[in-house]
Write an enzyme that holds these catalytic residues in place. Structure first.
Site, PDB file in Angstrom:
ATOM      1  N   PHE A   1      37.225   9.923  20.050  1.00  0.00           N
ATOM      2  CA  PHE A   1      37.758  10.524  20.973  1.00  0.00           C
ATOM      3  C   PHE A   1      37.116  12.302  21.232  1.00  0.00           C
ATOM      4  CE2 PHE A   1      40.569   7.495  19.773  1.00  0.00           C
ATOM      5  CZ  PHE A   1      40.699   6.556  20.816  1.00  0.00           C
ATOM      6  N   GLY A   2      36.647  12.733  20.114  1.00  0.00           N
ATOM      7  CA  GLY A   2      36.261  13.966  20.149  1.00  0.00           C
ATOM      8  C   GLY A   2      36.242  14.778  18.846  1.00  0.00           C
TER       9      GLY A   2
ATOM     10  N   GLY B   1      35.714  11.975  15.749  1.00  0.00           N
ATOM     11  CA  GLY B   1      36.035  10.819  15.743  1.00  0.00           C
ATOM     12  C   GLY B   1      35.580  10.031  17.247  1.00  0.00           C
TER      13      GLY B   1
ATOM     14  N   LYS C   1      41.867  18.908  19.154  1.00  0.00           N
ATOM     15  CA  LYS C   1      41.073  18.063  19.498  1.00  0.00           C
ATOM     16  C   LYS C   1      40.556  18.142  20.881  1.00  0.00           C
ATOM     17  CE  LYS C   1      40.851  14.025  17.968  1.00  0.00           C
ATOM     18  NZ  LYS C   1      41.353  12.547  17.482  1.00  0.00           N
TER      19      LYS C   1
ATOM     20  N   GLY D   1      36.621  17.823  11.716  1.00  0.00           N
ATOM     21  CA  GLY D   1      36.601  16.287  11.548  1.00  0.00           C
ATOM     22  C   GLY D   1      36.105  15.785  13.294  1.00  0.00           C
TER      23      GLY D   1
ATOM     24  N   ASP E   1      43.390   1.748  17.196  1.00  0.00           N
ATOM     25  CA  ASP E   1      42.334   2.141  16.478  1.00  0.00           C
ATOM     26  C   ASP E   1      42.611   2.834  15.249  1.00  0.00           C
ATOM     27  OD1 ASP E   1      39.537   2.802  15.927  1.00  0.00           O
ATOM     28  OD2 ASP E   1      39.802   4.693  16.831  1.00  0.00           O
TER      29      ASP E   1
ATOM     30  N   VAL F   1      37.402  17.546  16.303  1.00  0.00           N
ATOM     31  CA  VAL F   1      38.476  18.516  15.865  1.00  0.00           C
ATOM     32  C   VAL F   1      38.498  19.898  15.263  1.00  0.00           C
ATOM     33  CG1 VAL F   1      40.858  18.253  14.818  1.00  0.00           C
ATOM     34  CG2 VAL F   1      39.547  15.985  15.505  1.00  0.00           C
TER      35      VAL F   1
END
Ligand code: NAG
Ligand code: NAG
Ligand code: NAG
Ligand code: NAG
Ligand code: NAG
Length: 945
Positions: free
Chosen positions: A628-629, A626, A645, A624, A743, A631
Site C-alpha cells: 500500500f505504500g 508493502g 505510511k 518499510g 492481506d 513507511v
C-alpha cells in the site's frame, strides 16, 4: 493422581464397592429378563439398535437386530447412498429443522446398570446441499459432544459409558450452527458385572476416546459377536493421519490361537487378546490423537503373555509417559501379574490428566531378556454430568396426563441444553422453569397441582384450553407475575391465596365458570385483572364494574410493554458499554495536536503536512514498504514515535471515500491491532499515521536479518500467534460490519518494545478497492498467503484471513518463507504443500525450524501444526474460525509452559525429538519486497459472467 501400579484394582476399598455392586447387579440381572420381554425385537438382551429413518426391522450380518425409529414423531427421514457403504442402517437417517429446539430420543434402561451408548452420523449429502452440518449432541442435560461433519462419507461416532440412574435416558440433538442436525444410528449395549465400574461414576460419564487392538490381523475392527458387549476395537494397522504414529523400530506383531482367560476387570474380547505387538529392540512407542482431550481420563492397558518364554527368559517393562515420571516406577511382568500364561492382566491409570496428543513408551527393564508386549488399550475421558433443571421431576409429573400430545413428548431435560418449546428457564447452572406457555393446547382436566410446586415460576399461560375444576393454591410460587387462565371452563371461586403473591401484575380469568366474589386484595391499581365473562363472579356488592378494570388492565399492559422496551434499550446500552471497556483503549492522538473543528472526519485525527514533515524530518528514514505504500519513521514534538505510511499515490482519488474509510479505521481499537493515530491528505499525498512498533515485523524475526544468532523461541512464537489471532478475531467478530483483513502475512504482524504482536494494515484493502478504484472484483493479497478459494471464486469471507493465518502458523513452526524456489524441494514452491506432506505423514520433525533446537514440547508443536493444516484447507467452510484457532493456540501455550517447567526441573529420560530434520534449511536470501498481487478479473476468473 493414581499411580500406574499393578495393585490398583484390588485395593480393599474398591473390593468393598465391588461386593456392593455385585449385589445390586444380581438384582438388575433379574430385571433384565423383563426388558427382554419388552424389547422382543432385540435378540440380544440389553441391546437396542435403532436405525434412524428406517422403515423395517432387519438383522445385519453381525447378527444384530435393528429396529426403525418410525414411531418417533419429530423430524423427517431421508434415504442416502454412499459409495462402498452397504450396511442398511447407513442408507437412511433422520434429520431435524435447524431451529432453536432440541430433538430427543428416549431409551429405556435399567437403573443402576452400566451401558455403552453409541450414536453415529453419516451425512451422505442427504439434503443435496453439501453443507456439512455442525450441531450439539447431549446426553440428558449434559453436553456430550459437538458433531462436526467434514465430508459426506465418513461416519462420525460418539460413545459414552454411563451408569443409569433412572429408568430412561435421552439423547438430544440441538444448536444447529451449520446445516441440519441428523442422526444415523443409536445403539445401547448393556454391560454386566462390574465392567467399567469407576469410582467417580456418580458425577462423571466416560466418553470413549480410543480403544485399540494391537497386532491386529486386519484393518477391520473387532466387535460383536467377538465382543459380547459390542465394543468396537480399532485395528492398530489402520493408518489414519496422525493416528498411531512414531512406532519404534523393531515393533513386531505376535499372535496365538490358544484361548485367553479374560474373565475379569473389563473383560476384553478373546480375539483382541490373542494378538499383540512386541518391541524386539526393547521399546514400544506410539503417538496418537485423543479426541476430546486435554482433560482427565481413565486409561487402561490390556496384557496377556501369549509368547513362549524360555526358562531363563523374562519380560519386564515400564510405562514412560512424558510429564508423568511417577508412572514409570511400576514394573510390569505380565505372566507374574496375571498369575499365568494366556491370562488377562489389566493395569490402568483411573484418574490421569492426558494431553490431546499422547506419546507413550513401554521400555524393557535392564534385567529383562524380552522387550515389552501390548495387546490392547482403552482411553476414556471423564465427562462431568450436568444434573439438569431442579424442576425436572415436577414438570414430568405435571404433564404425565397429556403424554400423547406432541408438546409433552419433547424429551430430555426440560431446560437443558435448550428448554422445551413451551417453557422458558432461568439461566442458572441448575435452571428453574420460569414460564409455562401452554395457551390453546386443548388441555383437559384440572390444572395440574404439580405446577404449584414450580417455585421459580414467573409466568403461567394456560388460556384457551378446556380446563375444568378449581384454581389451585399458587402461594408457593412467590415470584409469579403473570397468570393467564382465561377462556377455560374453570369452576369454584377466585382463591384469596392469589392475594399472597406479592409480585402479581397480571391476572386474567375471564370467560370461565368461576363464582363468588373477587377478593378485595386483588382490586388494587397495580394489578391488571380481568374477570369478565364469569356470570356468577362479582366484585363485592356492586355489579358490572369490570369494564373499568378491563380498561385499567389494557393500560397496565401498555405500561408493561413500555417497561419491556426501556429494559431492552438499557440492556443494549449496557452491552455496548461492556464492549468499550473490553476493547477500546484511549487514543493519545487527541493529545498530539488539537483537532480541527468542523472536519467531517472528526473521529480521525487530521495531521497537517508540515507536522508530518517535521516529525519525519521530510520523510528521511524509510522503515518499510508493502503493497500500500512506503513507511517512514517519525517523532512528534512531545517525543512520541510514529510510523507514517505514504500511500501509493495512484490508488486513492476520491477525498470523500478516503475520509469515510479513514473514519472507519479510526474507530477500530484493540490492543493487538497497530494503533491508528490519524491521517494527512495534502500535497497530492495520502498518509496514514500509526504508532511506531520498535521491533519491526515478524517476518524479519523469523528469517530476516534480525534472526542472526538469536531466533525467537517457541513459547514466544506462540505468544505472537496468540496476539495476532486476538487482533484478527476482533476484526472478524468485534467490528460491525466485520472487517476482513485480506492481506495477512508475517510482514504485517509487528512487534512492540516488549515483543508483543499487533496486526497492521487492516482495513486498507477495502480502502484501496472500494474507496478508490471502484472495481470491487480485484483479487488482492500476497502470493503464498492468498486463499485459493477466494482467488478462484472472488467470494471474500473471513475464512480467507484464516487461510493466510494458517500460512503464518506454518512459518512460525518452520522458520521458512511462504514461497520459496529452493527450500521445499523439487516441484514445490509453497509452504502449504510442503508442510502438509510432512505433517500428514506424521513427520513433524521434518518441518520444525532447526534454530529452535530441542527447546519445545512436541505436543504443543503438533497442536499448532494440525490447526495450521485445518486453516489451509482448500474450502473455507472446512477451516476453523479465528476464535477456534485462538483457543488452540492457548491450549498449546499451556502445554508448552507446563513442559517448560518439567524441562527445567527435570532432565530425566523422557524421549523426545530424537529425530532431526533431514531438510536443507540453509539461509535464504530475503532482501526483496513482497510479491504483492493485484490480479484483475479477467485473469482471476476467465469464464465468469
Ligand atoms: C419391528 O418389530 C417389533 C417387535 O417385534 C414390532 O413391534 C414392530 O411393529 C416391527 N416394526 C416393523 C416396521 O415391522
Ligand atoms: C426411501 O426408500 C424406501 C425403500 O426403498 C422408500 O419406501 C421410501 O419412500 C424412500 N424414502 C424417501 C424419502 O425417498
Ligand atoms: C469402493 O469400491 C470400489 C470397487 O470395489 C473400489 O475400487 C474403491 O477403491 C472403493 N473405495 C473406497 C474409498 O474404499
Ligand atoms: C451453539 O454452538 C456454538 C458453536 O459451536 C457455541 O458457541 C454455542 O455456545 C452453542 N450454544 C449452546 C446454547 O450450547
Ligand atoms: C385442538 O382440538 C381441535 C379440535 O379437535 C383441533 O382442530 C386443534 O388442532 C387442536 N389443537 C391442538 C393444539 O392440538
Amino acid at each position: 493422581m493414581c499411580l500406574y501400579k499393578p495393585s490398583i484394582r484390588s485395593s480393599s476399598l474398591e473390593m468393598e464397592n465391588r461386593v456392593l455392586l455385585l449385589f445390586s447387579l444380581s438384582l438388575s440381572l433379574s430385571l433384565s429378563l423383563l426388558l427382554l420381554l419388552d424389547l422382543s425385537s432385540a435378540q440380544k438382551p440389553g441391546f437396542v439398535s435403532l436405525d434412524c429413518g428406517g422403515k423395517v426391522n432387519f438383522t445385519d450380518e453381525l447378527g444384530l437386530s435393528w429396529t426403525p425409529d418410525d414411531t418417533f414423531m419429530f423430524g423427517e427421514t431421508s434415504n442416502i447412498s454412499v459409495a462402498n457403504e452397504t450396511r442398511k442402517q447407513y442408507m437412511t437417517l433422520r434429520h431435524f429443522p435447524a431451529d432453536l429446539r432440541k430433538y430427543c430420543y428416549t431409551l429405556n434402561v435399567i437403573s443402576r446398570t452400566r451401558y455403552l451408548l453409541r450414536a453415529t452420523f453419516l451425512y451422505g449429502n442427504f439434503d443435496s446441499n453439501n453443507v456439512y452440518p455442525k450441531f450439539d449432541l447431549s446426553f440428558g442435560a449434559t453436553h456430550w459432544s459437538t458433531i462436526v461433519i467434514s465430508d459426506a462419507y465418513t461416519i462420525e461416532v460418539r460413545e459414552l459409558i454411563f451408569l443409569a440412574s433412572g429408568s430412561t435416558v435421552s439423547v438430544c440433538l440441538s444448536n444447529a450452527t451449520t446445516g441440519q442436525p441428523f442422526i444415523s444410528t443409536l445403539e445401547l449395549r448393556q454391560f454386566n458385572g462390574s465392567i467399567y465400574y469407576q469410582q467417580f461414576e456418580e458425577q462423571f460419564y466416560l466418553s470413549v476416546s480410543a480403544r485399540i487392538n494391537f497386532g491386529a490381523d486386519s484393518d477391520i475392527p473387532i466387535r460383536y459377536p467377538d465382543d459380547p458387549f459390542d465394543r468396537i476395537w480399532e485395528s492398530d494397522s489402520l493408518k489414519k493421519a496422525n493416528y498411531l504414529v512414531d512406532v519404534a523400530a523393531g515393533t513386531e506383531k505376535v499372535s496365538t490361537r490358544l484361548p485367553i482367560d479374560v474373565n475379569r476387570d473389563e473383560v476384553p474380547p478373546v480375539k483382541v487378546m490373542q494378538t499383540a505387538v512386541v518391541g524386539n529392540n526393547g521399546s514400544l512407542t506410539y503417538r496418537l490423537n485423543l479426541d476430546g482431550f486435554p482433560g482427565f481420563g481413565w486409561a487402561v492397558t490390556y496384557f496377556a503373555e501369549i509368547e513362549d518364554l524360555g526358562p531363563d527368559e523374562s519380560r519386564k517393562f515400564r510405562l514412560v509417559l512424558p510429564g508423568s515420571p511417577e508412572v514409570s516406577k511400576a514394573v510390569v511382568n505380565i505372566e507374574e501379574n496375571a498369575q499365568g500364561k494366556n491370562r488377562l492382566y489389566e493395569p490402568g491409570l483411573t484418574n490421569i490428566s492426558l494431553p490431546f496428543v499422547l506419546s507413550f513408551r513401554f521400555g524393557k527393564t535392564s534385567d529383562s531378556s524380552r522387550g515389552p508386549l501390548l495387546n490392547a488399550m482403552e482411553i476414556n475421558k471423564y465427562l462431568e454430568k450436568n444434573d439438569g433443571s431442579l424442576d425436572g421431576r415436577v414438570i414430568a409429573s405435571a404433564i404425565s396426563q397429556y403424554s400423547s400430545a406432541d408438546w409433552a413428548q419433547e424429551g430430555g431435560d426440560p431446560c437443558l441444553p435448550v428448554p422445551w418449546s413451551w417453557l422458558q428457564c432461568s439461566s442458572d447452572p441448575q435452571p428453574r422453569i420460569v414460564s409455562i406457555l401452554l395457551s390453546k393446547k386443548n388441555l383437559t382436566g384440572n390444572i395440574p397441582t404439580d405446577l404449584t410446586k414450580l417455585t421459580g415460576l414467573l409466568e403461567l399461560w394456560l388460556d384457551g384450553n378446556l380446563l375444568t375444576g378449581p384454581i389451585p393454591d399458587f402461594t408457593g410460587c412467590v415470584d409469579l407475575k403473570i397468570i393467564h387462565l382465561e377462556n377455560n371452563q374453570l369452576t369454584g371461586g377466585l382463591p384469596s391465596s392469589l392475594t399472597n403473591l406479592p409480585n402479581l401484575r397480571e391476572l386474567y380469568v375471564q370467560n370461565n365458570m368461576l363464582s363468588g366474589t373477587v377478593p378485595s386484595g386483588l382490586l388494587s391499581k397495580n394489578l391488571a385483572l380481568n374477570y369478565s365473562g364469569n356470570i356468577n363472579l362479582h366484585k363485592g356488592s356492586r355489579k358490572g364494574s369490570y369494564i373499568n378494570v378491563i380498561i385499567g388492565s389494557s393500560v397496565g399492559a401498555a405500561v408493561l410493554l413500555l417497561a419491556t422496551i426501556i429494559s431492552c434499550l438499557f440492556m443494549h446500552k449496557g452491552k455496548r458499554r461492556y464492549y468499550e471497556q473490553d476493547h477500546i483503549v484511549s487514543l493519545p492522538a487527541q493529545k498530539l495536536v488539537s483537532s480541527k473543528s468542523g472536519d467531517p472526519t472528526e473521529a480521525a485525527h487530521c495531521f497537517n503536512f508540515s507536522e508530518i514533515e517535521d516529525a519525519t524530518n521530510k520523510l528521511e528514514r524509510k522503515i518499510g514498504s508493502g503493497g500500500f505504500g512506503v513507511v517512514y519513521y517519525g517523532k512528534v514534538k512531545d517525543g512520541k514515535e510514529i510510523a507514517v505510511k505514504v500511500l501509493t499515490s495512484d490508488s486513492y482519488q476520491g477525498k470523500r471515500e478516503f475520509s469515510n474509510e479513514v473514519t472507519l479505521l479510526s474507530r477500530i481499537h484493540h490492543r493487538n491491532l497497530v494503533q491508528f493515530l490519524g491521517y494527512c491528505r495534502e500535497e497530492g499525498k495520502s498518509m496514514l499515521v500509526y504508532e511506531f512498533m520498535h521491533n519491526g515485523t515478524l517476518k524479519e524475526h523469523l528469517y530476516g536479518p534480525l534472526t542472526r544468532g538469536r531466533s525467537i523461541n517457541w513459547i514466544k512464537r506462540l505468544e505472537i500467534a496468540e496476539d495476532a489471532a486476538k487482533g484478527i478475531e476482533y476484526l472478524h467478530t468485534g467490528c460491525v460490519p466485520a472487517i476482513i483483513h485480506r492481506d495477512l502475512k508475517s510482514s504485517n504482524i509487528l512487534l512492540d518494545k516488549h515483543m508483543r504482536a499487533k496486526v497492521s494494515d487492516f482495513g486498507l484493502s477495502k480502502l484501496a478497492v472500494d474507496g478508490a478504484s471502484h472495481v470491487s472484483s480485484i483479487v488482492r493479497g500476497t502470493v503464498g498467503y492468498l486463499d485459493p478459494e477466494y482467488y478462484i471464486s472472488q467470494q471474500l469471507t473471513d475464512k480467507s484471513d484464516v487461510y493466510s493465518f494458517g500460512v503464518i502458523l506454518l512459518e512460525l513452526i518452520s522458520g521458512q518463507e511462504a514461497i520459496s524456489n529452493e527450500s521445499f524441494g523439487v516441484n514445490c514452491r509453497n509452504i502449504v504443500q510442503w508442510a502438509k506432506l510432512h505433517i500428514e505423514s506424521g513427520d513433524i520433525q521434518g518441518i520444525i525450524d532447526p534454530s529452535l533446537h530441542d527447546e519445545y514440547d512436541i505436543q504443543s508443536m503438533w497442536k499448532i501444526a494440525e490447526k495450521a493444516l485445518m486453516c489451509v484447507q482448500p474450502h473455507g467452510h472446512m477451516r476453523p474460525s479465528m476464535s477456534e484457532v485462538l483457543k488452540e493456540i492457548q491450549d498449546a501455550m499451556s502445554i508448552e509452559r507446563e513442559a517448560e517447567t518439567v524441562r527445567e526441573g527435570n532432565s530425566d529420560g523422557i524421549s523426545r525429538n530424537s529425530l532431526h530434520s533431514s531438510m536443507n534449511m540453509g539461509s535464504l536470501d530475503l532482501g526483496g519486497t513482497d510479491n504483492y498481487l493485484s490480479i484483475d478479473e479477467s485473469i482471476a476468473q476467465p469464464a465468469a459472467r
